[in-house]
Motif scaffolding. Structure first.
Motif, mmCIF file in Angstrom:
data_model
loop_
_atom_site.group_PDB
_atom_site.id
_atom_site.type_symbol
_atom_site.label_atom_id
_atom_site.label_comp_id
_atom_site.label_asym_id
_atom_site.label_seq_id
_atom_site.Cartn_x
_atom_site.Cartn_y
_atom_site.Cartn_z
ATOM 1 N N ALA A 164 5.721 -6.022 -1.799
ATOM 2 C CA ALA A 164 5.555 -6.580 -2.935
ATOM 3 C C ALA A 164 4.130 -6.563 -3.382
ATOM 4 O O ALA A 164 3.929 -5.957 -4.677
ATOM 5 C CB ALA A 164 6.102 -7.832 -2.897
ATOM 6 N N LEU A 165 3.157 -6.577 -2.654
ATOM 7 C CA LEU A 165 1.645 -6.634 -3.030
ATOM 8 C C LEU A 165 1.444 -5.225 -3.455
ATOM 9 O O LEU A 165 0.838 -5.082 -4.299
ATOM 10 C CB LEU A 165 1.099 -6.970 -1.605
ATOM 11 C CG LEU A 165 -0.705 -6.735 -2.079
ATOM 12 C CD1 LEU A 165 -1.214 -7.636 -3.167
ATOM 13 C CD2 LEU A 165 -1.254 -7.066 -0.613
ATOM 14 N N MET A 166 1.631 -4.199 -2.729
ATOM 15 C CA MET A 166 1.446 -2.681 -2.928
ATOM 16 C C MET A 166 2.096 -2.331 -4.220
ATOM 17 O O MET A 166 1.463 -1.511 -5.155
ATOM 18 C CB MET A 166 1.761 -1.838 -1.945
ATOM 19 C CG MET A 166 0.914 -2.079 -0.474
ATOM 20 S SD MET A 166 1.461 -1.159 0.990
ATOM 21 C CE MET A 166 0.280 -1.387 1.978
ATOM 22 N N LYS A 167 3.288 -2.753 -4.526
ATOM 23 C CA LYS A 167 4.028 -2.210 -5.625
ATOM 24 C C LYS A 167 3.479 -2.878 -6.771
ATOM 25 O O LYS A 167 3.205 -2.542 -8.136
ATOM 26 C CB LYS A 167 5.410 -2.526 -5.720
ATOM 27 C CG LYS A 167 6.358 -1.715 -4.696
ATOM 28 C CD LYS A 167 7.796 -1.881 -4.687
ATOM 29 C CE LYS A 167 8.393 -0.824 -4.142
ATOM 30 N NZ LYS A 167 10.032 -1.022 -4.274
ATOM 31 N N LYS A 168 3.136 -4.238 -6.850
ATOM 32 C CA LYS A 168 2.427 -5.102 -7.868
ATOM 33 C C LYS A 168 0.948 -4.298 -8.164
ATOM 34 O O LYS A 168 0.703 -4.307 -9.359
ATOM 35 C CB LYS A 168 2.349 -6.478 -7.608
ATOM 36 C CG LYS A 168 1.710 -7.316 -8.547
ATOM 37 C CD LYS A 168 1.507 -8.630 -8.043
ATOM 38 C CE LYS A 168 0.675 -9.492 -9.237
ATOM 39 N NZ LYS A 168 0.346 -10.769 -8.791
ATOM 40 N N GLU A 169 0.201 -4.265 -7.211
ATOM 41 C CA GLU A 169 -1.368 -3.783 -7.630
ATOM 42 C C GLU A 169 -1.533 -2.327 -7.627
ATOM 43 O O GLU A 169 -2.565 -1.792 -8.112
ATOM 44 C CB GLU A 169 -2.079 -4.503 -6.464
ATOM 45 C CG GLU A 169 -2.092 -5.848 -6.036
ATOM 46 C CD GLU A 169 -2.466 -6.748 -7.446
ATOM 47 O OE1 GLU A 169 -3.203 -5.965 -8.228
ATOM 48 O OE2 GLU A 169 -2.413 -7.720 -7.645
ATOM 49 N N ASN A 170 -0.654 -1.452 -6.989
ATOM 50 C CA ASN A 170 -0.720 0.059 -7.196
ATOM 51 C C ASN A 170 -2.101 0.539 -6.638
ATOM 52 O O ASN A 170 -2.715 1.214 -7.609
ATOM 53 C CB ASN A 170 -0.410 0.256 -8.592
ATOM 54 C CG ASN A 170 -0.278 1.993 -8.598
ATOM 55 O OD1 ASN A 170 0.290 2.567 -7.683
ATOM 56 N ND2 ASN A 170 -0.574 2.474 -9.928
ATOM 57 N N PHE A 171 -2.171 0.040 -5.614
ATOM 58 C CA PHE A 171 -3.781 0.458 -4.950
ATOM 59 C C PHE A 171 -3.686 1.943 -4.740
ATOM 60 O O PHE A 171 -2.760 2.629 -4.552
ATOM 61 C CB PHE A 171 -3.731 -0.172 -3.612
ATOM 62 C CG PHE A 171 -3.886 -1.668 -3.665
ATOM 63 C CD1 PHE A 171 -5.020 -2.301 -3.994
ATOM 64 C CD2 PHE A 171 -2.931 -2.484 -3.069
ATOM 65 C CE1 PHE A 171 -5.401 -3.494 -4.194
ATOM 66 C CE2 PHE A 171 -3.092 -3.825 -3.111
ATOM 67 C CZ PHE A 171 -4.142 -4.283 -3.674
ATOM 68 N N ASP A 172 -5.169 2.537 -5.100
ATOM 69 C CA ASP A 172 -5.596 3.919 -4.828
ATOM 70 C C ASP A 172 -5.536 4.347 -3.549
ATOM 71 O O ASP A 172 -5.224 5.445 -3.024
ATOM 72 C CB ASP A 172 -6.696 4.379 -5.634
ATOM 73 C CG ASP A 172 -6.309 3.948 -7.119
ATOM 74 O OD1 ASP A 172 -5.593 4.705 -7.629
ATOM 75 O OD2 ASP A 172 -7.140 3.060 -7.691
ATOM 76 N N ILE A 173 -5.957 3.509 -2.630
ATOM 77 C CA ILE A 173 -6.536 3.661 -1.148
ATOM 78 C C ILE A 173 -6.066 2.466 -0.432
ATOM 79 O O ILE A 173 -6.223 1.278 -0.595
ATOM 80 C CB ILE A 173 -7.945 3.684 -1.083
ATOM 81 C CG1 ILE A 173 -8.259 5.227 -1.773
ATOM 82 C CG2 ILE A 173 -8.377 4.082 0.476
ATOM 83 C CD1 ILE A 173 -8.072 6.521 -1.084
#
Length: 372
Positions: A73-82
């Motif tokens: 959920a965190l990764m999908k929300k924030e869309n981190f590059d790295i």
């Protein structure tokens, strides 16, 4: 560049401090790092005190479905590059999350400590396969990654840790403050080490070498800086007992934990790094940066830092006799102390400055992104 830096550690030591240092340096460069850590961990409290963007999780064990769900959920929300993990254990949460979420962000991990466990089974191959790069803090750690993990050598990059050599600058500190605090006379040489109390740091050899040297010299004092690691208070007690029973207890100073490390180093005439198996050695490059001549154990990550007869004198690890012999050379030769100290400062500035580390880390991030 949006970076998620994970550190699911409950401890507070070099690894955790360096994770925060990395985040702060990335933020200074205009990048956007976030710390992902355990809710009640010391690193989380320290990060919030420094106004670092932080997200937390209650626990991060090896098998953690709820944690994986939150990570997705965190990764999908924030869309981190790295995504950059501080330890291999973090991969058990991050790798499944990236796989299940079908996210393509590059995944990196820094390896700070060696492992004696071979991790080449099917499950570990799954965990490590998603990794774009493993960053080894020394050559001995790079070799350990090859020996114990399923990673191809071309996925392993050497990236030495760094320190702020402008902060650890001998021109900024006067050693007399600490020398006065502990009653060190002008004609006395102060020989010291900075290390947490933990087996393998070489406290025993330091004290034994002090005993040997005090039979020949009456103008020496020895200083031991640090406190016990979590759960290792008994070891600290053992070392202090050994000092009391050595017959030279009045010449050995235990400072406990100190925040004024540059002042402590400025007070020293000779620095000793007697660790048995150090992955790298931040304390050593701090001493280098403060232009201190050193005597170091000839092993592991120390060999990435110290250059024998140029910045330091190397001794056979766990040999108090050899340590004492090398210290005797420096005690007797003020010119050699001055030469090694100047060379050490130059090496720290040219190879181990935190800005050099940050430049290289950002370059690796960009390389990983370009390969996606």
């Amino acid at each position: 560049m949006r970076i998620l830096k994970t550190c699911f550690s409950k401890s507070w030591g070099g690894l955790e401090i360096y994770s925060l240092t990395t985040i702060l340096k990335l933020r200074e460069r205009g990048l956007n790092p976030t710390l992902f850590s355990l809710k009640d961990a010391p690193i989380t409290k320290e990060a919030k005190a420094r106004h670092i963007n932080t997200v937390t999780i209650d626990n991060a064990g090896y098998i953690n479905p709820s944690g994986i769900k939150k990570t997705i959920a965190l990764m999908k929300k924030e869309n981190f590059d790295i995504i950059h993990c501080a330890t291999s254990k973090d991969l058990w949460l991050v790798t499944p999350a990236l796989k299940l979420a079908r996210l393509n962000a590059p995944l990196l991990m820094t390896k700070h400590m060696g492992s004696y466990v071979v991790k080449k089974d099917l499950l570990h191959r799954f965990i490590y396969k998603r990794l774009d790069y493993a960053l080894a803090i020394s050559n001995v750690i790079a070799k350990n990654l090859v020996d114990t993990t399923p990673l191809n050598p071309d996925k392993i990059k050497l990236l030495h840790n760094g320190i702020d050599t402008k902060f650890f600058d001998p021109a900024k500190y006067d050693g007399n403050k600490v020398r006065s605090e502990f009653g060190i006379k002008d004609d006395e040489l102060l020989i010291g080490m900075t290390a947490r109390f933990s087996p393998g740091k070489g406290h025993e050899e330091f004290i034994e070498a002090a005993q040997i040297l005090c039979k020949e010299y009456n103008n020496l004092k020895f200083i031991i800086v640090g406190k016990a690691s979590r759960g290792e208070d008994d070891y600290e007690i053992e070392i202090k007992d050994a000092a009391r029973q050595s017959g030279i207890g009045e010449k050995i100073i235990f400072t406990g934990f100190r925040k004024d490390i540059p002042d402590i180093l400025a007070a020293m005439d000779i620095f000793v790094f007697p660790s048995h198996a150090e992955a790298f050695g931040i304390a050593l490059i701090e001493a280098f940066s403060m232009a201190k001549p050193s005597v170091c154990s000839a092993s592991d990550g120390v060999l990435d830092i110290a250059v024998n007869e140029a910045t330091s004198l190397l001794f056979e690890k766990q040999s108090a006799n050899d340590l004492a012999s090398k210290l005797k050379r420096l005690i007797d030769d003020g010119y050699l102390r001055e030469k090694l100290g100047a060379n050490a400062r130059q090496r720290a500035v040219e190879h181990f400055d935190i800005e050099i580390f940050t430049d290289k880390l950002i370059a690796i991030y960009k390389e990983a992104l370009n390969e996606k």
